[in-house]
Write a protein that holds these residues in place. Structure first.
Motif, PDB file in Angstrom:
ATOM      1  N   PRO A 150      -3.651  13.858  -6.179  1.00  0.00           N
ATOM      2  CA  PRO A 150      -5.041  13.597  -5.780  1.00  0.00           C
ATOM      3  C   PRO A 150      -5.356  14.281  -4.448  1.00  0.00           C
ATOM      4  CG  PRO A 150      -3.668  11.769  -5.126  1.00  0.00           C
ATOM      5  CD  PRO A 150      -2.757  12.724  -5.824  1.00  0.00           C
ATOM      6  N   THR A 151      -6.642  14.301  -4.107  1.00  0.00           N
ATOM      7  CA  THR A 151      -7.058  14.781  -2.784  1.00  0.00           C
ATOM      8  C   THR A 151      -7.412  13.603  -1.878  1.00  0.00           C
ATOM      9  OG1 THR A 151      -9.352  15.007  -3.542  1.00  0.00           O
ATOM     10  CG2 THR A 151      -7.921  16.962  -3.690  1.00  0.00           C
ATOM     11  N   ARG A 152      -7.780  12.492  -2.501  1.00  0.00           N
ATOM     12  CA  ARG A 152      -8.096  11.279  -1.751  1.00  0.00           C
ATOM     13  C   ARG A 152      -7.522  10.059  -2.477  1.00  0.00           C
ATOM     14  NH1 ARG A 152     -12.055  11.513   2.287  1.00  0.00           N
ATOM     15  NH2 ARG A 152     -13.041  13.569   2.499  1.00  0.00           N
ATOM     16  N   ILE A 153      -7.065   9.115  -1.669  1.00  0.00           N
ATOM     17  CA  ILE A 153      -6.539   7.852  -2.210  1.00  0.00           C
ATOM     18  C   ILE A 153      -7.167   6.713  -1.415  1.00  0.00           C
ATOM     19  CG2 ILE A 153      -4.483   6.423  -2.556  1.00  0.00           C
ATOM     20  CD1 ILE A 153      -2.834   8.979  -2.709  1.00  0.00           C
ATOM     21  N   ASP A 154      -7.539   5.661  -2.139  1.00  0.00           N
ATOM     22  CA  ASP A 154      -8.106   4.483  -1.471  1.00  0.00           C
ATOM     23  C   ASP A 154      -7.254   3.259  -1.812  1.00  0.00           C
ATOM     24  OD1 ASP A 154      -9.565   2.335  -0.494  1.00  0.00           O
ATOM     25  OD2 ASP A 154     -11.505   3.199  -1.049  1.00  0.00           O
ATOM     26  N   VAL A 155      -6.565   2.757  -0.803  1.00  0.00           N
ATOM     27  CA  VAL A 155      -5.755   1.548  -1.012  1.00  0.00           C
ATOM     28  C   VAL A 155      -6.232   0.423  -0.080  1.00  0.00           C
ATOM     29  CG1 VAL A 155      -3.680   2.680  -1.902  1.00  0.00           C
ATOM     30  CG2 VAL A 155      -4.014   2.464   0.578  1.00  0.00           C
ATOM     31  N   SER A 156      -7.468   0.516   0.381  1.00  0.00           N
ATOM     32  CA  SER A 156      -7.988  -0.536   1.256  1.00  0.00           C
ATOM     33  C   SER A 156      -7.995  -1.884   0.539  1.00  0.00           C
ATOM     34  CB  SER A 156      -9.402  -0.183   1.738  1.00  0.00           C
ATOM     35  OG  SER A 156     -10.261   0.035   0.627  1.00  0.00           O
ATOM     36  N   SER A 157      -8.132  -1.828  -0.785  1.00  0.00           N
ATOM     37  CA  SER A 157      -7.953  -3.019  -1.627  1.00  0.00           C
ATOM     38  C   SER A 157      -6.769  -2.712  -2.545  1.00  0.00           C
ATOM     39  CB  SER A 157      -9.216  -3.297  -2.447  1.00  0.00           C
ATOM     40  OG  SER A 157      -9.032  -4.411  -3.289  1.00  0.00           O
ATOM     41  N   PRO A 158      -5.550  -3.058  -2.125  1.00  0.00           N
ATOM     42  CA  PRO A 158      -4.364  -2.589  -2.840  1.00  0.00           C
ATOM     43  C   PRO A 158      -4.271  -3.042  -4.289  1.00  0.00           C
ATOM     44  CG  PRO A 158      -3.794  -4.302  -1.255  1.00  0.00           C
ATOM     45  CD  PRO A 158      -5.212  -3.926  -0.992  1.00  0.00           C
ATOM     46  N   HIS A 159      -4.952  -4.094  -4.666  1.00  0.00           N
ATOM     47  CA  HIS A 159      -4.914  -4.557  -6.052  1.00  0.00           C
ATOM     48  C   HIS A 159      -5.967  -3.841  -6.914  1.00  0.00           C
ATOM     49  CE1 HIS A 159      -2.010  -7.647  -5.036  1.00  0.00           C
ATOM     50  NE2 HIS A 159      -2.767  -7.983  -4.008  1.00  0.00           N
ATOM     51  N   ASN A 160      -6.720  -2.982  -6.267  1.00  0.00           N
ATOM     52  CA  ASN A 160      -7.700  -2.177  -7.007  1.00  0.00           C
ATOM     53  C   ASN A 160      -7.775  -0.786  -6.368  1.00  0.00           C
ATOM     54  OD1 ASN A 160      -9.739  -1.574  -8.875  1.00  0.00           O
ATOM     55  ND2 ASN A 160     -11.368  -2.243  -7.467  1.00  0.00           N
ATOM     56  N   PRO A 161      -6.676  -0.026  -6.420  1.00  0.00           N
ATOM     57  CA  PRO A 161      -6.644   1.287  -5.778  1.00  0.00           C
ATOM     58  C   PRO A 161      -7.482   2.322  -6.531  1.00  0.00           C
ATOM     59  CG  PRO A 161      -4.629   0.947  -7.008  1.00  0.00           C
ATOM     60  CD  PRO A 161      -5.398  -0.348  -7.100  1.00  0.00           C
ATOM     61  N   ALA A 162      -7.798   3.394  -5.851  1.00  0.00           N
ATOM     62  CA  ALA A 162      -8.599   4.458  -6.482  1.00  0.00           C
ATOM     63  C   ALA A 162      -8.124   5.808  -5.971  1.00  0.00           C
ATOM     64  CB  ALA A 162     -10.080   4.267  -6.168  1.00  0.00           C
ATOM     65  N   ILE A 163      -8.303   6.841  -6.801  1.00  0.00           N
ATOM     66  CA  ILE A 163      -7.961   8.208  -6.400  1.00  0.00           C
ATOM     67  C   ILE A 163      -9.127   9.127  -6.748  1.00  0.00           C
ATOM     68  CG2 ILE A 163      -5.488   7.847  -6.682  1.00  0.00           C
ATOM     69  CD1 ILE A 163      -5.672   9.372  -9.339  1.00  0.00           C
ATOM     70  N   ARG A 164      -9.079  10.286  -6.129  1.00  0.00           N
ATOM     71  CA  ARG A 164     -10.104  11.275  -6.449  1.00  0.00           C
ATOM     72  C   ARG A 164      -9.483  12.670  -6.335  1.00  0.00           C
ATOM     73  NH1 ARG A 164     -15.553  11.189  -3.008  1.00  0.00           N
ATOM     74  NH2 ARG A 164     -14.183  12.172  -1.494  1.00  0.00           N
ATOM     75  N   LYS A 216       0.830  -1.208   0.000  1.00  0.00           N
ATOM     76  CA  LYS A 216       0.000   0.000   0.000  1.00  0.00           C
ATOM     77  C   LYS A 216       0.864   1.257   0.000  1.00  0.00           C
ATOM     78  CE  LYS A 216      -3.907  -2.181   2.382  1.00  0.00           C
ATOM     79  NZ  LYS A 216      -4.734  -2.237   3.619  1.00  0.00           N
ATOM     80  N   SER A 217       1.969   1.214   0.727  1.00  0.00           N
ATOM     81  CA  SER A 217       2.866   2.371   0.775  1.00  0.00           C
ATOM     82  C   SER A 217       3.422   2.686  -0.606  1.00  0.00           C
ATOM     83  CB  SER A 217       4.018   2.104   1.756  1.00  0.00           C
ATOM     84  OG  SER A 217       3.533   1.951   3.073  1.00  0.00           O
ATOM     85  N   ASP A 218       3.867   1.646  -1.315  1.00  0.00           N
ATOM     86  CA  ASP A 218       4.402   1.855  -2.670  1.00  0.00           C
ATOM     87  C   ASP A 218       3.335   2.445  -3.598  1.00  0.00           C
ATOM     88  OD1 ASP A 218       6.821   0.846  -1.860  1.00  0.00           O
ATOM     89  OD2 ASP A 218       6.422  -1.198  -2.597  1.00  0.00           O
ATOM     90  N   ILE A 219       2.115   1.968  -3.463  1.00  0.00           N
ATOM     91  CA  ILE A 219       1.036   2.460  -4.325  1.00  0.00           C
ATOM     92  C   ILE A 219       0.728   3.921  -4.013  1.00  0.00           C
ATOM     93  CG2 ILE A 219      -1.416   2.213  -4.877  1.00  0.00           C
ATOM     94  CD1 ILE A 219      -1.076  -0.804  -4.329  1.00  0.00           C
ATOM     95  N   VAL A 220       0.685   4.264  -2.746  1.00  0.00           N
ATOM     96  CA  VAL A 220       0.399   5.650  -2.359  1.00  0.00           C
ATOM     97  C   VAL A 220       1.481   6.581  -2.898  1.00  0.00           C
ATOM     98  CG1 VAL A 220       0.277   7.238  -0.406  1.00  0.00           C
ATOM     99  CG2 VAL A 220      -0.958   5.067  -0.330  1.00  0.00           C
ATOM    100  N   LEU A 221       2.741   6.212  -2.769  1.00  0.00           N
ATOM    101  CA  LEU A 221       3.826   7.061  -3.265  1.00  0.00           C
ATOM    102  C   LEU A 221       3.713   7.266  -4.773  1.00  0.00           C
ATOM    103  CD1 LEU A 221       6.817   5.682  -1.148  1.00  0.00           C
ATOM    104  CD2 LEU A 221       5.803   7.963  -1.008  1.00  0.00           C
ATOM    105  N   THR A 222       3.279   6.235  -5.484  1.00  0.00           N
ATOM    106  CA  THR A 222       3.105   6.352  -6.935  1.00  0.00           C
ATOM    107  C   THR A 222       1.914   7.246  -7.276  1.00  0.00           C
ATOM    108  OG1 THR A 222       4.079   4.160  -7.294  1.00  0.00           O
ATOM    109  CG2 THR A 222       2.713   5.065  -9.067  1.00  0.00           C
ATOM    110  N   LEU A 223       0.799   7.050  -6.579  1.00  0.00           N
ATOM    111  CA  LEU A 223      -0.425   7.817  -6.883  1.00  0.00           C
ATOM    112  C   LEU A 223      -0.311   9.280  -6.477  1.00  0.00           C
ATOM    113  CD1 LEU A 223      -3.175   5.221  -5.881  1.00  0.00           C
ATOM    114  CD2 LEU A 223      -2.343   5.794  -8.180  1.00  0.00           C
ATOM    115  N   LEU A 224       0.555   9.609  -5.535  1.00  0.00           N
ATOM    116  CA  LEU A 224       0.707  11.002  -5.114  1.00  0.00           C
ATOM    117  C   LEU A 224       1.234  11.880  -6.252  1.00  0.00           C
ATOM    118  CD1 LEU A 224       2.103  10.680  -1.469  1.00  0.00           C
ATOM    119  CD2 LEU A 224      -0.080  11.712  -2.178  1.00  0.00           C
ATOM    120  N   LYS A 225       1.870  11.274  -7.210  1.00  0.00           N
ATOM    121  CA  LYS A 225       2.381  12.037  -8.344  1.00  0.00           C
ATOM    122  C   LYS A 225       1.251  12.613  -9.198  1.00  0.00           C
ATOM    123  CE  LYS A 225       6.486   9.054  -8.554  1.00  0.00           C
ATOM    124  NZ  LYS A 225       7.238   8.053  -9.364  1.00  0.00           N
TER     125      LYS A 225
END
Length: 255
Positions: free
Chosen positions: A241-255, A229-238
């Motif tokens: 976004p204002t919100r990130i959902d990694v509760s299901s790390p194989h299907n992340p979402a941003i908004r 989840k940490s790796d995914i968040v660091l990637t998605l921050l680029k």
């Protein structure tokens, strides 16, 4: 020519038997005397060994020769060593061998700041107490400051301000299992992400939110797969976004 006749009285056979019998009765056989002597030596050696063991036992267990004169404390940094000694309540002047090491460790381990304690004898006059202190990982806001929480979710100390390196956690301080789950997440965060975290919020083990210092809220879910989840968040921050959902790390979402 004069004839000379000599006469020698023959020994009395009965007297000879009497003399022999008397000699035999007053002097025991050599083997019997040796056995008696060995038995006496053995008894004397046994009594001497008992005396030596008794003397050693008294010196070790009851005399002041090997009594406790000093209590050494190792591993205490946040908590003063004097506080550990006071709680240990080691009876000075009591022989080392009669000290209740388990009782001392139990008393010290009851201190909220102590995670574990080991007690050992240091001959000839010391007791050594080695402690592992709880390390603050989270701070739960309270009206009078913060309650510090360790990685196991245990609250152990209150402070007016949040110590450096300790993250704020908006969690019920009495919910040990939930705090332990939050601590599990914090322990798994890489330094590149950890330094961007402002606080964590949690209402249940499956509803944990990581709030970053730029305002981005990350729905983390549980502590499972936190490294991924940490790796995914660091990637998605680029993507800003204002919100990130990694509760299901194989299907992340941003908004």
């Amino acid at each position: 020519m004069t004839a000379v006749t000599s006469y020698r009285t023959p020994p009395s056979r009965g007297g000879d038997f009497s003399a022999r019998g008397s000699t035999t009765g007053s002097r025991p056989p050599r083997g019997s005397r040796t056995r008696r002597r060995n038995r006496a030596v053995g008894i004397l050696a046994f009594l001497l060994a008992l005396a030596v063991l008794g003397g050693v036992g008294w010196v070790v267990g009851f005399s002041p020769v090997l009594a406790v004169e000093r209590v050494d404390v190792a591993g205490s940094h946040r908590l003063p060593a004097s506080a550990v000694r006071d709680r240990a309540a080691v009876p000075l002047g009591r022989p080392l061998v009669r000290q209740d090491l388990a009782g001392i460790a139990s008393r010290v381990g009851a201190l909220p700041q102590i995670e574990s304690a080991e007690v050992s004898r240091r001959w000839p006059h010391s007791i050594r107490i080695s402690v592992v202190e709880r390390r603050p990982l989270l701070g739960v806001p309270q009206p009078e400051g913060f309650v510090l929480i360790d990685v196991h979710g245990v609250a152990f100390e209150s402070q007016l301000t949040l110590p450096r390196g300790v993250l704020q956690a908006d969690v019920d301080p009495s919910d040990v299992s939930l705090l332990a789950e939050v601590g599990r997440i914090v322990s798994a965060l890489p330094p590149t992400l950890l330094r961007r975290v402002e606080r964590l919020e949690a209402t249940s083990p499956s509803a944990i939110t990581v709030v970053l210092n730029n305002g981005v809220r990350v729905n983390w879910g549980t502590g499972a797969d936190s490294a991924l989840k940490s790796d995914i968040v660091l990637t998605l921050l680029k993507r800003k976004p204002t919100r990130i959902d990694v509760s299901s790390p194989h299907n992340p979402a941003i908004r």
